[in-house]
Write a protein that holds these residues in place. Sequence first.
Motif, PDB file in Angstrom:
ATOM      1  N   GLY A 164      12.336 -40.153 -43.982  1.00 24.15           N
ATOM      2  CA  GLY A 164      10.954 -39.793 -44.576  1.00 24.15           C
ATOM      3  C   GLY A 164      10.503 -38.409 -43.900  1.00 24.15           C
ATOM      4  N   ILE A 165       9.591 -38.702 -43.185  1.00 25.51           N
ATOM      5  CA  ILE A 165       8.782 -37.412 -42.808  1.00 25.51           C
ATOM      6  C   ILE A 165       9.839 -36.585 -41.714  1.00 25.51           C
ATOM      7  CG2 ILE A 165       7.847 -38.484 -40.654  1.00 25.51           C
ATOM      8  CD1 ILE A 165       6.032 -35.769 -42.923  1.00 25.51           C
ATOM      9  N   ALA A 166      10.808 -37.138 -41.087  1.00 19.76           N
ATOM     10  CA  ALA A 166      11.492 -36.412 -40.304  1.00 19.76           C
ATOM     11  C   ALA A 166      12.438 -35.437 -41.039  1.00 19.76           C
ATOM     12  CB  ALA A 166      12.194 -37.054 -39.319  1.00 19.76           C
ATOM     13  N   ALA A 167      12.699 -35.897 -42.258  1.00 22.81           N
ATOM     14  CA  ALA A 167      13.625 -35.259 -43.184  1.00 22.81           C
ATOM     15  C   ALA A 167      12.920 -34.186 -43.867  1.00 22.81           C
ATOM     16  CB  ALA A 167      14.369 -36.318 -44.289  1.00 22.81           C
ATOM     17  N   ALA A 168      11.526 -34.568 -44.146  1.00 25.80           N
ATOM     18  CA  ALA A 168      10.599 -33.650 -45.167  1.00 25.80           C
ATOM     19  C   ALA A 168      10.152 -32.351 -44.258  1.00 25.80           C
ATOM     20  CB  ALA A 168       9.435 -34.403 -45.498  1.00 25.80           C
ATOM     21  N   VAL A 169      10.059 -32.463 -42.907  1.00 26.16           N
ATOM     22  CA  VAL A 169       9.645 -31.414 -42.212  1.00 26.16           C
ATOM     23  C   VAL A 169      10.694 -30.998 -41.144  1.00 26.16           C
ATOM     24  CG1 VAL A 169       8.579 -32.745 -40.362  1.00 26.16           C
ATOM     25  CG2 VAL A 169       7.665 -30.441 -40.693  1.00 26.16           C
ATOM     26  N   ASP A 170      10.994 -29.551 -41.052  1.00 28.00           N
ATOM     27  CA  ASP A 170      11.824 -29.074 -40.066  1.00 28.00           C
ATOM     28  C   ASP A 170      11.072 -28.170 -39.013  1.00 28.00           C
ATOM     29  OD1 ASP A 170      14.071 -28.186 -38.862  1.00 28.00           O
ATOM     30  OD2 ASP A 170      14.624 -26.776 -40.305  1.00 28.00           O
ATOM     31  N   LEU A 171      11.022 -28.880 -37.798  1.00 28.33           N
ATOM     32  CA  LEU A 171      10.304 -28.263 -36.786  1.00 28.33           C
ATOM     33  C   LEU A 171      11.228 -27.797 -35.441  1.00 28.33           C
ATOM     34  CD1 LEU A 171       7.401 -30.463 -36.720  1.00 28.33           C
ATOM     35  CD2 LEU A 171       7.400 -28.257 -37.642  1.00 28.33           C
ATOM     36  N   SER A 172      11.610 -26.550 -35.199  1.00 27.56           N
ATOM     37  CA  SER A 172      12.394 -26.214 -34.255  1.00 27.56           C
ATOM     38  C   SER A 172      11.474 -26.139 -33.105  1.00 27.56           C
ATOM     39  CB  SER A 172      12.949 -24.833 -34.408  1.00 27.56           C
ATOM     40  OG  SER A 172      11.792 -23.887 -34.517  1.00 27.56           O
ATOM     41  N   GLY A 173      12.047 -26.956 -31.930  1.00 28.96           N
ATOM     42  CA  GLY A 173      11.493 -27.019 -30.676  1.00 28.96           C
ATOM     43  C   GLY A 173      10.751 -28.240 -30.457  1.00 28.96           C
ATOM     44  N   PHE A 174      10.700 -29.126 -31.618  1.00 27.59           N
ATOM     45  CA  PHE A 174      10.005 -30.441 -31.565  1.00 27.59           C
ATOM     46  C   PHE A 174      10.906 -31.341 -32.030  1.00 27.59           C
ATOM     47  CE2 PHE A 174       6.621 -27.383 -31.829  1.00 27.59           C
ATOM     48  CZ  PHE A 174       5.501 -27.769 -30.838  1.00 27.59           C
ATOM     49  N   ASP A 175      10.872 -32.728 -31.250  1.00 29.93           N
ATOM     50  CA  ASP A 175      11.429 -33.845 -31.749  1.00 29.93           C
ATOM     51  C   ASP A 175      10.562 -34.758 -32.609  1.00 29.93           C
ATOM     52  OD1 ASP A 175      13.817 -33.206 -30.496  1.00 29.93           O
ATOM     53  OD2 ASP A 175      13.687 -34.259 -28.688  1.00 29.93           O
ATOM     54  N   VAL A 176      11.129 -35.633 -33.334  1.00 26.56           N
ATOM     55  CA  VAL A 176      10.455 -36.902 -34.014  1.00 26.56           C
ATOM     56  C   VAL A 176      10.951 -38.093 -33.252  1.00 26.56           C
ATOM     57  CG1 VAL A 176       9.941 -37.620 -36.106  1.00 26.56           C
ATOM     58  CG2 VAL A 176      10.379 -35.241 -36.100  1.00 26.56           C
ATOM     59  N   ILE A 177      10.091 -38.756 -32.864  1.00 29.67           N
ATOM     60  CA  ILE A 177      10.664 -40.115 -32.119  1.00 29.67           C
ATOM     61  C   ILE A 177      10.310 -41.149 -33.092  1.00 29.67           C
ATOM     62  CG2 ILE A 177      10.177 -41.613 -30.514  1.00 29.67           C
ATOM     63  CD1 ILE A 177       9.388 -39.140 -28.711  1.00 29.67           C
ATOM     64  N   THR A 178      11.467 -42.016 -33.811  1.00 25.99           N
ATOM     65  CA  THR A 178      11.053 -43.051 -34.818  1.00 25.99           C
ATOM     66  C   THR A 178      11.823 -44.330 -34.143  1.00 25.99           C
ATOM     67  OG1 THR A 178      13.099 -42.372 -35.788  1.00 25.99           O
ATOM     68  CG2 THR A 178      10.904 -41.682 -36.676  1.00 25.99           C
ATOM     69  N   ALA A 179      11.468 -44.665 -32.836  1.00 28.81           N
ATOM     70  CA  ALA A 179      12.177 -45.584 -32.136  1.00 28.81           C
ATOM     71  C   ALA A 179      11.627 -47.083 -32.538  1.00 28.81           C
ATOM     72  CB  ALA A 179      12.127 -45.431 -30.526  1.00 28.81           C
ATOM     73  N   ALA A 180      12.219 -48.127 -32.307  1.00 27.58           N
ATOM     74  CA  ALA A 180      11.894 -49.641 -32.591  1.00 27.58           C
ATOM     75  C   ALA A 180      10.567 -49.630 -32.287  1.00 27.58           C
ATOM     76  CB  ALA A 180      12.850 -50.508 -31.951  1.00 27.58           C
ATOM     77  N   GLN A 181      10.126 -49.371 -30.754  1.00 24.50           N
ATOM     78  CA  GLN A 181       8.948 -49.564 -30.390  1.00 24.50           C
ATOM     79  C   GLN A 181       7.554 -49.050 -30.897  1.00 24.50           C
ATOM     80  OE1 GLN A 181      11.133 -47.982 -28.516  1.00 24.50           O
ATOM     81  NE2 GLN A 181      10.380 -46.719 -27.006  1.00 24.50           N
ATOM     82  N   THR A 182       8.026 -47.878 -31.933  1.00 20.36           N
ATOM     83  CA  THR A 182       7.082 -47.154 -32.458  1.00 20.36           C
ATOM     84  C   THR A 182       7.144 -47.429 -33.930  1.00 20.36           C
ATOM     85  OG1 THR A 182       8.462 -45.037 -32.629  1.00 20.36           O
ATOM     86  CG2 THR A 182       6.781 -45.465 -30.781  1.00 20.36           C
ATOM     87  N   ALA A 183       7.365 -48.830 -34.487  1.00 16.16           N
ATOM     88  CA  ALA A 183       7.395 -49.061 -35.829  1.00 16.16           C
ATOM     89  C   ALA A 183       6.660 -48.780 -36.563  1.00 16.16           C
ATOM     90  CB  ALA A 183       7.800 -50.579 -35.870  1.00 16.16           C
ATOM     91  N   ASN A 184       6.885 -48.131 -37.851  1.00 14.92           N
ATOM     92  CA  ASN A 184       6.056 -47.540 -38.736  1.00 14.92           C
ATOM     93  C   ASN A 184       5.204 -46.329 -38.451  1.00 14.92           C
ATOM     94  OD1 ASN A 184       6.553 -49.795 -40.456  1.00 14.92           O
ATOM     95  ND2 ASN A 184       5.196 -51.183 -39.466  1.00 14.92           N
ATOM     96  N   THR A 185       5.531 -45.664 -37.304  1.00 13.73           N
ATOM     97  CA  THR A 185       4.901 -44.271 -36.956  1.00 13.73           C
ATOM     98  C   THR A 185       6.281 -43.525 -36.634  1.00 13.73           C
ATOM     99  OG1 THR A 185       4.995 -45.001 -34.664  1.00 13.73           O
ATOM    100  CG2 THR A 185       2.660 -45.427 -36.272  1.00 13.73           C
ATOM    101  N   ALA A 186       5.911 -42.209 -36.794  1.00  9.37           N
ATOM    102  CA  ALA A 186       6.959 -41.008 -36.223  1.00  9.37           C
ATOM    103  C   ALA A 186       6.134 -40.202 -35.261  1.00  9.37           C
ATOM    104  CB  ALA A 186       7.382 -40.406 -37.538  1.00  9.37           C
ATOM    105  N   THR A 187       6.583 -39.872 -34.223  1.00 11.09           N
ATOM    106  CA  THR A 187       5.867 -39.355 -33.036  1.00 11.09           C
ATOM    107  C   THR A 187       6.427 -37.812 -33.069  1.00 11.09           C
ATOM    108  OG1 THR A 187       5.183 -41.245 -31.980  1.00 11.09           O
ATOM    109  CG2 THR A 187       5.179 -39.157 -30.825  1.00 11.09           C
ATOM    110  N   PHE A 188       5.702 -36.803 -33.096  1.00 10.62           N
ATOM    111  CA  PHE A 188       6.038 -35.573 -32.865  1.00 10.62           C
ATOM    112  C   PHE A 188       5.633 -35.024 -31.476  1.00 10.62           C
ATOM    113  CE2 PHE A 188       5.760 -36.073 -37.283  1.00 10.62           C
ATOM    114  CZ  PHE A 188       6.975 -35.238 -38.018  1.00 10.62           C
ATOM    115  N   VAL A 189       6.604 -34.433 -30.641  1.00  8.65           N
ATOM    116  CA  VAL A 189       6.465 -34.113 -29.324  1.00  8.65           C
ATOM    117  C   VAL A 189       7.449 -32.878 -29.247  1.00  8.65           C
ATOM    118  CG1 VAL A 189       7.959 -35.802 -28.262  1.00  8.65           C
ATOM    119  CG2 VAL A 189       6.221 -34.795 -26.964  1.00  8.65           C
ATOM    120  N   SER A 190       7.092 -31.991 -28.342  1.00  7.48           N
ATOM    121  CA  SER A 190       7.870 -31.013 -27.837  1.00  7.48           C
ATOM    122  C   SER A 190       9.001 -31.520 -27.198  1.00  7.48           C
ATOM    123  CB  SER A 190       7.119 -29.938 -27.030  1.00  7.48           C
ATOM    124  OG  SER A 190       7.943 -29.032 -26.382  1.00  7.48           O
ATOM    125  N   GLU A 191      10.143 -30.603 -27.615  1.00 10.21           N
ATOM    126  CA  GLU A 191      11.626 -31.179 -27.039  1.00 10.21           C
ATOM    127  C   GLU A 191      11.394 -30.929 -25.397  1.00 10.21           C
ATOM    128  OE1 GLU A 191      14.377 -28.503 -28.696  1.00 10.21           O
ATOM    129  OE2 GLU A 191      14.759 -29.631 -30.551  1.00 10.21           O
TER     130      GLU A 191
END
Length: 158
Positions: free
Chosen positions: A90-117
Amino acid sequence: MKKQNGFTLIELVIVIIVLGILAATAVPKFISLQDDAKVSAMNGVEAAVRSAANIVYSKSAIDGTEASTSTSSAAGVTTIFGYPTADANGIAAAVDLSGFDVITAAQTANTATFVSEKEKASSDLCLSYSNPTANGYVLAKGKMNSTLCVTTGTNGNW
């Protein structure tokens, strides 16, 4: 008459003291600039995520799937209610951010977290994108706590 070469010990000590005073006044300003730069970078991430979500919604509206309560696809991005889902397809495929990771782990179900690499430590800035509802998607600002983004609210500050 004998010619004197070099500096005296007192002159060297005075130069070291002056350099220490200059360093003590410059370091806090430098640290403040780093914090401002991190906040500005995260504001850029927020704008990129909003733009990507709205572009995908536009594509969904053109396809007529903007009101769909089940998962569908728009431009190769999984959507629900016309907005990207909060996962890797979804959102991880829609946005391309170099230098940032998208965390979509099981403990963060239904949320995507954007954080600096480079900044995945505790209390680093993060942005949380929640799965869309009929009212749209929700972005929340926060700070990292191990692998989770602890948010301060949708209109909060970092």
